[in-house]
Design an enzyme around this catalytic site. Sequence first.
Site, PDB file in Angstrom:
ATOM      1  N   ASP A  50      30.000 -14.728  35.514  1.00 43.00           N
ATOM      2  CA  ASP A  50      30.194 -15.682  36.603  1.00 43.00           C
ATOM      3  C   ASP A  50      30.498 -14.927  37.893  1.00 43.00           C
ATOM      4  O   ASP A  50      31.533 -14.270  38.012  1.00 43.00           O
ATOM      5  CB  ASP A  50      31.357 -16.611  36.239  1.00 43.00           C
ATOM      6  CG  ASP A  50      31.441 -17.837  37.125  1.00 43.00           C
ATOM      7  OD1 ASP A  50      30.759 -17.880  38.158  1.00 43.00           O
ATOM      8  OD2 ASP A  50      32.197 -18.758  36.776  1.00 43.00           O
ATOM      9  N   ASP A  51      29.587 -14.996  38.860  1.00 44.07           N
ATOM     10  CA  ASP A  51      29.759 -14.338  40.170  1.00 44.07           C
ATOM     11  C   ASP A  51      29.704 -12.813  40.068  1.00 44.07           C
ATOM     12  O   ASP A  51      30.285 -12.119  40.908  1.00 44.07           O
ATOM     13  CB  ASP A  51      31.096 -14.713  40.821  1.00 44.07           C
ATOM     14  CG  ASP A  51      31.171 -16.161  41.264  1.00 44.07           C
ATOM     15  OD1 ASP A  51      30.211 -16.909  41.037  1.00 44.07           O
ATOM     16  OD2 ASP A  51      32.208 -16.551  41.830  1.00 44.07           O
ATOM     17  N   CYS A  83      27.592 -22.178  41.078  1.00 44.57           N
ATOM     18  CA  CYS A  83      27.652 -22.048  39.617  1.00 44.57           C
ATOM     19  C   CYS A  83      26.865 -23.126  38.893  1.00 44.57           C
ATOM     20  O   CYS A  83      26.002 -22.837  38.059  1.00 44.57           O
ATOM     21  CB  CYS A  83      29.102 -22.095  39.147  1.00 44.57           C
ATOM     22  SG  CYS A  83      30.132 -20.740  39.724  1.00 44.57           S
ATOM     23  N   ASP A 318      25.207 -15.710  36.890  1.00 45.36           N
ATOM     24  CA  ASP A 318      24.673 -16.938  37.479  1.00 45.36           C
ATOM     25  C   ASP A 318      24.383 -16.785  38.967  1.00 45.36           C
ATOM     26  O   ASP A 318      23.519 -17.455  39.516  1.00 45.36           O
ATOM     27  CB  ASP A 318      25.616 -18.118  37.226  1.00 45.36           C
ATOM     28  CG  ASP A 318      27.037 -17.894  37.746  1.00 45.36           C
ATOM     29  OD1 ASP A 318      27.340 -16.800  38.259  1.00 45.36           O
ATOM     30  OD2 ASP A 318      27.861 -18.826  37.623  1.00 45.36           O
ATOM     31  N   ASN A 319      25.104 -15.919  39.634  1.00 42.06           N
ATOM     32  CA  ASN A 319      24.873 -15.658  41.065  1.00 42.06           C
ATOM     33  C   ASN A 319      25.652 -14.413  41.454  1.00 42.06           C
ATOM     34  O   ASN A 319      26.462 -13.902  40.677  1.00 42.06           O
ATOM     35  CB  ASN A 319      25.318 -16.848  41.930  1.00 42.06           C
ATOM     36  CG  ASN A 319      26.714 -17.333  41.626  1.00 42.06           C
ATOM     37  OD1 ASN A 319      26.882 -18.352  40.951  1.00 42.06           O
ATOM     38  ND2 ASN A 319      27.726 -16.607  42.088  1.00 42.06           N
TER      39      ASN A 319
END
Length: 496
Positions: A50-51, A83, A318-319
Amino acid sequence: MRARRWYAAVAAAVLVAAAGCGFGASPRQGAGGAPAAKGAKPNIVFLLTDDLSWDLVDHMPRVRKMREQGVTFNNFIATDTLCCPSRATILTGKYPHNTQVRTNEPPNGGWQRFNSGGAERDTFATTMEAAGYRTALMGKYLNGYDPAKVQAGSPAYVPPGWTEWYATSFGYKNYDYTLSENGKAVRYGNRPSDYLTDVLAGKAVDFVNRSTTARPFLLKVSTFAPHAPFTPAPRHANLFGNVKAPRGPAFNEADISDKPRWMHEWPKIGPAGVRTIDAKYRGRVRMVQAVDELLGRVQKALADRGLDRNTYIVFGSDNGFHMGQHRLVEGKGTAYDVDVRVPLIVTGPGIPAGRVVGRLAANTDLRPTFEELGGVKTAPSVDGRSLVPFLRGADPEWRNSILIEHAGPIKDPKDPDYPGRGWGNPPSYAAVRTANELYLEYDAGEREYYDLHRDPSSLNNSAATLPAPRRDQLSALLAELRGCAGASCRAADQRS
């Protein structure tokens, strides 16, 4: 008689060993294995962070080892850098405008929109489970899914397609969270043993240890790390004391007068702000140590059971995440590479070691990739393309452009991505990314254009001097991509 039985047993053992060799070298040997025996479907482990930005991979030794052993997609693009929209796209293989999940919160996003719109019934989980796979999700699902908010005595909701389910959407602190464990809401506290990344590691190892060669599996382990508030495991809390955030050309950008109006209010980051960025970056580096250890534990469990020879491991995010670039203190949501270009690394049987693929890949491509690996025919409604040809050493005819979408600004203070002062909170835009260009159109009318070949850090917005024919061409392509679905997306993205 006993002698004959003994020789027969030895011969059988030799044949089993020889058959095992047919699967190829294990990841511990640093080489891609040969494909499994004909008819044997491979296992898939998908570790989604995540991130996690590219600059953190340098601090993850097991992930770096994956790069040596497998294929790295160097231009893997998140089609939305929030997200929930990104994760909905990963599950479905469809752009946010087709999942209708545009934000993290209702009414235009969140799990509630994903569920009510029916997208949850058509994901890689539903197709892979229908094809005989044992599927499991562990960790973060979609924003708004809260197993703690269930009526007393009622089971926590488990979406279709998941054989096993250990999920939440509220584990950002990595403590004091509730998991839906196959429909039962289980509360975790703040003891060191409750640290979420470690809990997920234990559950993932247990899942692997209960697996056999009789039924293939797809395991998605979805960490909250390294999302804010940047809480590391206690054993890592004092490591990397001298690490600082990377100081690339865009860090604390000297002149942002060419940037859109929403960025103009931010002054240069002062010394105190830079120290804060460095401290938070150290928190991110510390957090990913537990993720790297999770990867190692799963790899060991696979190897101990002989499952590594027929298992693909996919590592991604995700990013991305900016920390000081373009004077934006921290956050995401922009179309600049620091937010949209994220790691994707794959190891497994038959994969060429050390290969780097520079072609444009996207999170729309993960579903069709998993499905092709599992022998599942991808529905024509999916927007993405399978990456399997690249995993087999080929270089097929491919896309030339990718759509990036963003619905903003974020206005809900309860949103886990609600920005603090100076973080960056862009208004709605759509962008098209080609191999060497980034072109944006804001709903309010502003435009940005960057020649990424000459200006890879997106320092000089040259939209005002872009020749009209190229501007019109990119604008038309962007409009086509914004309205595409399925096959029309795959036709449009071949243009540039």
